[in-house]
Motif scaffolding. Structure first.
Motif, PDB file in Angstrom:
ATOM      1  N   LEU A 128       0.856  -1.184   0.000  1.00 50.23           N
ATOM      2  CA  LEU A 128       0.000   0.000   0.000  1.00 50.23           C
ATOM      3  C   LEU A 128       0.895   1.239   0.000  1.00 50.23           C
ATOM      4  O   LEU A 128       1.815   1.331   0.813  1.00 50.23           O
ATOM      5  CB  LEU A 128      -0.905   0.026   1.234  1.00 50.23           C
ATOM      6  CG  LEU A 128      -1.724  -1.240   1.523  1.00 50.23           C
ATOM      7  CD1 LEU A 128      -2.515  -1.066   2.806  1.00 50.23           C
ATOM      8  CD2 LEU A 128      -2.645  -1.551   0.365  1.00 50.23           C
ATOM      9  N   VAL A 129       0.609   2.170  -0.877  1.00 50.17           N
ATOM     10  CA  VAL A 129       1.387   3.404  -0.968  1.00 50.17           C
ATOM     11  C   VAL A 129       0.456   4.572  -0.665  1.00 50.17           C
ATOM     12  O   VAL A 129      -0.584   4.737  -1.331  1.00 50.17           O
ATOM     13  CB  VAL A 129       2.018   3.567  -2.368  1.00 50.17           C
ATOM     14  CG1 VAL A 129       2.815   4.865  -2.453  1.00 50.17           C
ATOM     15  CG2 VAL A 129       2.881   2.364  -2.714  1.00 50.17           C
ATOM     16  N   LYS A 130       0.856   5.404   0.313  1.00 46.83           N
ATOM     17  CA  LYS A 130       0.050   6.567   0.688  1.00 46.83           C
ATOM     18  C   LYS A 130       0.012   7.563  -0.468  1.00 46.83           C
ATOM     19  O   LYS A 130       1.035   7.903  -1.049  1.00 46.83           O
ATOM     20  CB  LYS A 130       0.664   7.283   1.897  1.00 46.83           C
ATOM     21  CG  LYS A 130       0.577   6.545   3.190  1.00 46.83           C
ATOM     22  CD  LYS A 130       1.184   7.404   4.297  1.00 46.83           C
ATOM     23  CE  LYS A 130       1.330   6.632   5.578  1.00 46.83           C
ATOM     24  NZ  LYS A 130       1.871   7.484   6.659  1.00 46.83           N
ATOM     25  N   PHE A 160      -9.226  -1.562   3.603  1.00 48.71           N
ATOM     26  CA  PHE A 160      -8.827  -2.311   2.417  1.00 48.71           C
ATOM     27  C   PHE A 160      -9.369  -3.726   2.599  1.00 48.71           C
ATOM     28  O   PHE A 160      -8.996  -4.410   3.556  1.00 48.71           O
ATOM     29  CB  PHE A 160      -7.298  -2.335   2.276  1.00 48.71           C
ATOM     30  CG  PHE A 160      -6.707  -0.954   2.214  1.00 48.71           C
ATOM     31  CD1 PHE A 160      -6.517  -0.339   0.992  1.00 48.71           C
ATOM     32  CD2 PHE A 160      -6.375  -0.270   3.371  1.00 48.71           C
ATOM     33  CE1 PHE A 160      -5.984   0.944   0.926  1.00 48.71           C
ATOM     34  CE2 PHE A 160      -5.844   1.011   3.319  1.00 48.71           C
ATOM     35  CZ  PHE A 160      -5.657   1.621   2.094  1.00 48.71           C
ATOM     36  N   THR A 161     -10.241  -4.160   1.697  1.00 47.52           N
ATOM     37  CA  THR A 161     -10.901  -5.457   1.847  1.00 47.52           C
ATOM     38  C   THR A 161     -10.405  -6.439   0.807  1.00 47.52           C
ATOM     39  O   THR A 161     -10.387  -6.142  -0.394  1.00 47.52           O
ATOM     40  CB  THR A 161     -12.432  -5.307   1.733  1.00 47.52           C
ATOM     41  OG1 THR A 161     -12.872  -4.416   2.762  1.00 47.52           O
ATOM     42  CG2 THR A 161     -13.125  -6.647   1.898  1.00 47.52           C
ATOM     43  N   LEU A 162     -10.010  -7.614   1.295  1.00 50.30           N
ATOM     44  CA  LEU A 162      -9.642  -8.735   0.444  1.00 50.30           C
ATOM     45  C   LEU A 162     -10.683  -9.815   0.717  1.00 50.30           C
ATOM     46  O   LEU A 162     -10.728 -10.368   1.819  1.00 50.30           O
ATOM     47  CB  LEU A 162      -8.229  -9.230   0.783  1.00 50.30           C
ATOM     48  CG  LEU A 162      -7.659 -10.381  -0.040  1.00 50.30           C
ATOM     49  CD1 LEU A 162      -7.643 -10.036  -1.528  1.00 50.30           C
ATOM     50  CD2 LEU A 162      -6.261 -10.725   0.441  1.00 50.30           C
ATOM     51  N   PHE A 220     -10.011  -7.437  -4.348  1.00 54.82           N
ATOM     52  CA  PHE A 220      -9.454  -6.458  -3.423  1.00 54.82           C
ATOM     53  C   PHE A 220     -10.081  -5.097  -3.657  1.00 54.82           C
ATOM     54  O   PHE A 220     -10.240  -4.660  -4.806  1.00 54.82           O
ATOM     55  CB  PHE A 220      -7.935  -6.369  -3.622  1.00 54.82           C
ATOM     56  CG  PHE A 220      -7.235  -5.509  -2.606  1.00 54.82           C
ATOM     57  CD1 PHE A 220      -7.097  -5.944  -1.297  1.00 54.82           C
ATOM     58  CD2 PHE A 220      -6.715  -4.283  -2.971  1.00 54.82           C
ATOM     59  CE1 PHE A 220      -6.441  -5.158  -0.360  1.00 54.82           C
ATOM     60  CE2 PHE A 220      -6.053  -3.489  -2.035  1.00 54.82           C
ATOM     61  CZ  PHE A 220      -5.918  -3.935  -0.724  1.00 54.82           C
ATOM     62  N   THR A 221     -10.442  -4.436  -2.571  1.00 57.00           N
ATOM     63  CA  THR A 221     -10.959  -3.078  -2.637  1.00 57.00           C
ATOM     64  C   THR A 221      -9.909  -2.152  -2.054  1.00 57.00           C
ATOM     65  O   THR A 221      -9.564  -2.260  -0.873  1.00 57.00           O
ATOM     66  CB  THR A 221     -12.280  -2.948  -1.846  1.00 57.00           C
ATOM     67  OG1 THR A 221     -13.207  -3.896  -2.347  1.00 57.00           O
ATOM     68  CG2 THR A 221     -12.844  -1.554  -1.967  1.00 57.00           C
ATOM     69  N   CYS A 222      -9.382  -1.264  -2.877  1.00 58.05           N
ATOM     70  CA  CYS A 222      -8.330  -0.322  -2.487  1.00 58.05           C
ATOM     71  C   CYS A 222      -8.951   1.068  -2.365  1.00 58.05           C
ATOM     72  O   CYS A 222      -9.662   1.510  -3.265  1.00 58.05           O
ATOM     73  CB  CYS A 222      -7.226  -0.328  -3.546  1.00 58.05           C
ATOM     74  SG  CYS A 222      -5.866   0.805  -3.195  1.00 58.05           S
ATOM     75  N   ASP A 223      -8.683   1.738  -1.257  1.00 58.73           N
ATOM     76  CA  ASP A 223      -9.174   3.106  -1.080  1.00 58.73           C
ATOM     77  C   ASP A 223      -8.558   4.002  -2.158  1.00 58.73           C
ATOM     78  O   ASP A 223      -7.371   3.897  -2.466  1.00 58.73           O
ATOM     79  CB  ASP A 223      -8.818   3.603   0.317  1.00 58.73           C
ATOM     80  CG  ASP A 223      -9.488   4.927   0.623  1.00 58.73           C
ATOM     81  OD1 ASP A 223      -8.991   5.963   0.132  1.00 58.73           O
ATOM     82  OD2 ASP A 223     -10.507   4.910   1.329  1.00 58.73           O
ATOM     83  N   ALA A 224      -9.352   4.912  -2.709  1.00 61.60           N
ATOM     84  CA  ALA A 224      -8.913   5.762  -3.819  1.00 61.60           C
ATOM     85  C   ALA A 224      -7.754   6.688  -3.442  1.00 61.60           C
ATOM     86  O   ALA A 224      -7.010   7.135  -4.315  1.00 61.60           O
ATOM     87  CB  ALA A 224     -10.086   6.588  -4.333  1.00 61.60           C
ATOM     88  N   ALA A 265      -2.428   3.939  -3.405  1.00 64.05           N
ATOM     89  CA  ALA A 265      -2.078   3.085  -4.543  1.00 64.05           C
ATOM     90  C   ALA A 265      -1.825   1.690  -3.972  1.00 64.05           C
ATOM     91  O   ALA A 265      -1.151   1.540  -2.951  1.00 64.05           O
ATOM     92  CB  ALA A 265      -0.829   3.616  -5.245  1.00 64.05           C
ATOM     93  N   CYS A 266      -2.369   0.676  -4.621  1.00 63.86           N
ATOM     94  CA  CYS A 266      -2.268  -0.691  -4.096  1.00 63.86           C
ATOM     95  C   CYS A 266      -1.674  -1.615  -5.147  1.00 63.86           C
ATOM     96  O   CYS A 266      -2.053  -1.562  -6.325  1.00 63.86           O
ATOM     97  CB  CYS A 266      -3.651  -1.192  -3.696  1.00 63.86           C
ATOM     98  SG  CYS A 266      -4.470  -0.158  -2.470  1.00 63.86           S
TER      99      CYS A 266
END
Length: 182
Positions: free
Chosen positions: A59-61, A73-75, A81-85, A88-89
């Motif tokens: 995960l990159v801020k 962040f849901t796997l 996988f759900t990555c918050d906008a 960067a994932c």
């Protein structure tokens, strides 16, 4: 008055006869029953961590990540996988996969921890993962499986919560998985 006393005596005598009758029958006809002893011996269960790491990847801020905010962040069980906008994932993520082995066609119940706190390698920060067990429909972190051909495979997924001002580094910790025959 004599009629009343006669009726009372008759009722009392009848009661004595009925009260005495069961006692006489019990002495002459005792009640019996039988019980059955039974046992099944099963081989012990074992659990193999086929891919025992629940890996949320890298995960990159992003520049819009707020220090006091929390990001999820849901796997899921399918590996989606759900990555918050705001972040960067990476594409490399895996659910944890296990195989429980034991007696063929027996039912087992698998239990996992509710959460796991991932500890940082160089920090006092930690991240919380809310674990999810395949087939757990009531959120008690337990699921029942049948050991088809003596085995059942199951996965553990989850939701990772990250605070926006968390220190950079690698975070990890183990979580418990157990199984028992039903």
């Amino acid at each position: 008055m004599i009629k009343l006393m006669t009726k009372t005596a008759l009722v009392a005598a009848t009661g004595l006869v009925f009260a005495a009758t069961p006692a006489l029958a019990a002495d002459g006809n005792p009640a019996t029953a039988t019980g059955t002893g039974k046992v099944r011996i099963l081989q012990p269960l074992s659990i193999d961590a086929t891919e025992g790491t629940l890996d949320f990847g890298v995960l990159v801020k992003g520049t819009t990540v707020a220090a006091g905010s929390y990001y999820d962040f849901t796997l899921d069980q399918s590996g989606n996988f759900t990555c918050d906008a705001a972040w960067a994932c990476s594409a490399d993520k895996t659910v944890a996969t296990f195989t429980v082995s034991g007696a063929e066609d027996e039912s087992v119940q698998v239990t996992i921890d509710d959460t796991v706190d991932l500890d940082g390698d160089a920090t006092e920060d930690f991240l919380v993962v809310d674990l999810e067990l395949l087939g757990d429909n009531d959120d008690d972190n337990k699921s029942d499986f049948t050991l088809t051909n003596g085995e059942a495979e199951f996965t553990v997924a989850g939701t990772l919560t990250v605070r926006g001002d968390v220190d950079t580094g690698t975070y990890s910790e183990t979580f418990a998985v157990s199984a028992e025959y039903l």
